[in-house]
Write an enzyme that holds these catalytic residues in place. Structure first.
Site, short mmCIF file in Angstrom:
data_model
loop_
_atom_site.label_atom_id
_atom_site.label_comp_id
_atom_site.label_asym_id
_atom_site.label_seq_id
_atom_site.Cartn_x
_atom_site.Cartn_y
_atom_site.Cartn_z
N LYS A 90 32.41 -14.76 -0.44
CA LYS A 90 32.52 -14.30 -1.82
C LYS A 90 31.15 -13.91 -2.38
CE LYS A 90 36.71 -16.30 -1.55
NZ LYS A 90 37.26 -16.82 -0.28
N LYS A 117 38.22 -17.50 -8.56
CA LYS A 117 38.53 -18.15 -7.29
C LYS A 117 37.37 -19.03 -6.87
CE LYS A 117 37.40 -13.65 -5.24
NZ LYS A 117 37.93 -12.53 -4.44
N ARG A 141 42.08 -4.48 3.94
CA ARG A 141 41.20 -5.13 4.90
C ARG A 141 40.66 -4.05 5.85
NH1 ARG A 141 40.52 -10.08 7.25
NH2 ARG A 141 40.18 -10.67 5.07
N ARG A 177 47.39 -4.86 2.27
CA ARG A 177 48.26 -6.01 2.08
C ARG A 177 48.76 -5.99 0.65
NH1 ARG A 177 43.47 -9.75 3.91
NH2 ARG A 177 42.53 -8.25 2.49
N ARG A 215 48.40 -11.88 -5.36
CA ARG A 215 47.53 -12.07 -4.21
C ARG A 215 47.96 -11.21 -3.03
NH1 ARG A 215 48.02 -18.48 -3.97
NH2 ARG A 215 50.17 -17.83 -4.29
N ASP A 271 37.06 -6.77 2.33
CA ASP A 271 38.22 -6.68 1.46
C ASP A 271 37.88 -5.73 0.32
OD1 ASP A 271 39.56 -8.44 3.05
OD2 ASP A 271 39.38 -10.15 1.70
N GLU A 325 35.20 -8.93 -1.11
CA GLU A 325 34.78 -10.01 -0.22
C GLU A 325 34.23 -9.42 1.08
OE1 GLU A 325 37.49 -13.20 0.58
OE2 GLU A 325 38.14 -13.38 -1.51
N ASN A 364 34.11 -10.84 4.86
CA ASN A 364 34.61 -11.93 5.70
C ASN A 364 33.92 -11.91 7.06
OD1 ASN A 364 37.22 -13.05 4.21
ND2 ASN A 364 37.15 -10.83 3.93
#
Length: 321
Positions: free
Chosen positions: A127, A162, A212, A227, A235, A275, A283, A285
């Site tokens: 994050k 978050k 993603r 997604r 979410r 993301d 984000e 990852n």
């Protein structure tokens, strides 16, 4: 070149969902290329003096829903003797995870290529690392201060908040100005002002999907995994019921990858997942990015094979040097 020896550090392989698991896809691709596979859990690793070693078990994998692996007897081995070590332990990113990266860093100094680099795993919070690319991101606040979170909500009227150490969409809240639950949400996420949390301006394009984008050695693969949240949730996480579809990369997606990819490559990140919601990076990852299986099923992309080819080329270049 001699047979490539690949070790993987992961959660118990018996507990994975084989139809969706990206680590299994990587192992299948490595095995198909003749790699020797060695399996480790965190409990199998140790430092003795300065040497990283572990109790590895020879691993064979099958693309099956019922019987996807078999393990040989445990054998002690120096981790530096492996050509590649995949660190695929899922978060939480706790101190046990950090201690594991210390072991793997010693393995890297002894000759193994650790994917992703242990120092990068420690430095790149998925994050907070967005702060290195503000031009790519929505307005973002990382703070322990409940008043600052309230002010941020007042400015932007609708925000997503978050924890910094979450995964899979857990404890992600969308808060609108005037919501009487805002204070308790901020108190919960910050543990009454004692833990950092992230707030980002709400991006309404989330209804069109949380994208993603997988990167191999800093370059995006050929499609985006979108997604799409269900109607009753904000979410975009598959484990939370989001629907998956694939799309081509937009010009903005490619621009974001051009900003982030070289930085990740320079830091030793061979495999990452960005993301992106709408036009904004949310984000980065690097611990155990997923999406390989979905991209294979929906777009016919062999991401795991591309990754193994890239790693094999790096091993060969290292041997030649």
């Amino acid at each position: 070149m001699s047979q490539i020896r690949l070790g993987i550090v992961m959660d118990p392989i018996a507990s994975i969902a084989p139809a969706k698991d990206s680590s299994l896809a990587m192992l299948l691709a490595a095995q198909a290329r003749g790699f020797e596979l060695q399996y480790f859990e965190q409990r199998d690793l140790r430092l003795l003096g300065s040497e990283a070693s572990g109790q590895g078990r020879r691993l064979t994998v099958t693309d099956s829903l019922d019987n996807w692996f078999s393990l040989g007897e445990a054998q002690d081995m120096p981790l530096g003797d492996l050509d590649i070590i995949l660190m695929r332990k899922d978060p939480p990113f706790d101190m046990e995870y950090v201690y594991t990266t210390y072991v793997l860093e010693r393995a890297a100094e002894a000759g193994a290529m650790v994917v992703n680099a242990p120092r990068a795993l420690r430095d790149i919070n998925e994050k907070a690392f967005t702060a290195w690319f503000p031009e790519c991101c929505p307005e973002t606040l990382v703070s322990r201060s409940i008043p600052q979170l309230r002010d941020f909500l007042s400015i932007h009227q609708r925000i997503a908040v978050k924890p910094l150490d979450g995964m899979g969409g857990k404890s992600v809240f969308v808060v609108a100005a005037g919501d009487n639950n805002a204070n308790v949400i901020f108190e919960t996420l910050t543990t009454d002002g004692t833990r950092f949390a992230m707030a980002q301006r709400y991006i309404p394009e989330i209804s069109d999907g949380d994208k993603r984008i997988l990167l191999i050695d800093g370059e995006p693969v050929g499609a985006v995994l979108a997604r799409i949240p269900p109607p009753d949730d904000n979410r975009g996480n598959l484990v939370m019921g989001a629907r998956a579809e694939t799309r081509p990369l937009s010009d903005r997606d490619r621009w974001i990858c051009a900003q982030v990819g070289p930085v990740l490559r320079e830091r030793g990140v061979s495999f990452a997942g960005l993301d992106v919601i709408g036009d904004y990076l949310t984000e980065v990852n690097v611990t155990s990015p997923t999406g390989i299986r979905e991209l294979a099923k929906l777009a016919g992309l062999d991401v795991a094979g591309q990754l193994m080819e890239s790693l094999a080329q790096q091993v060969a270049a290292k041997a030649a040097a």
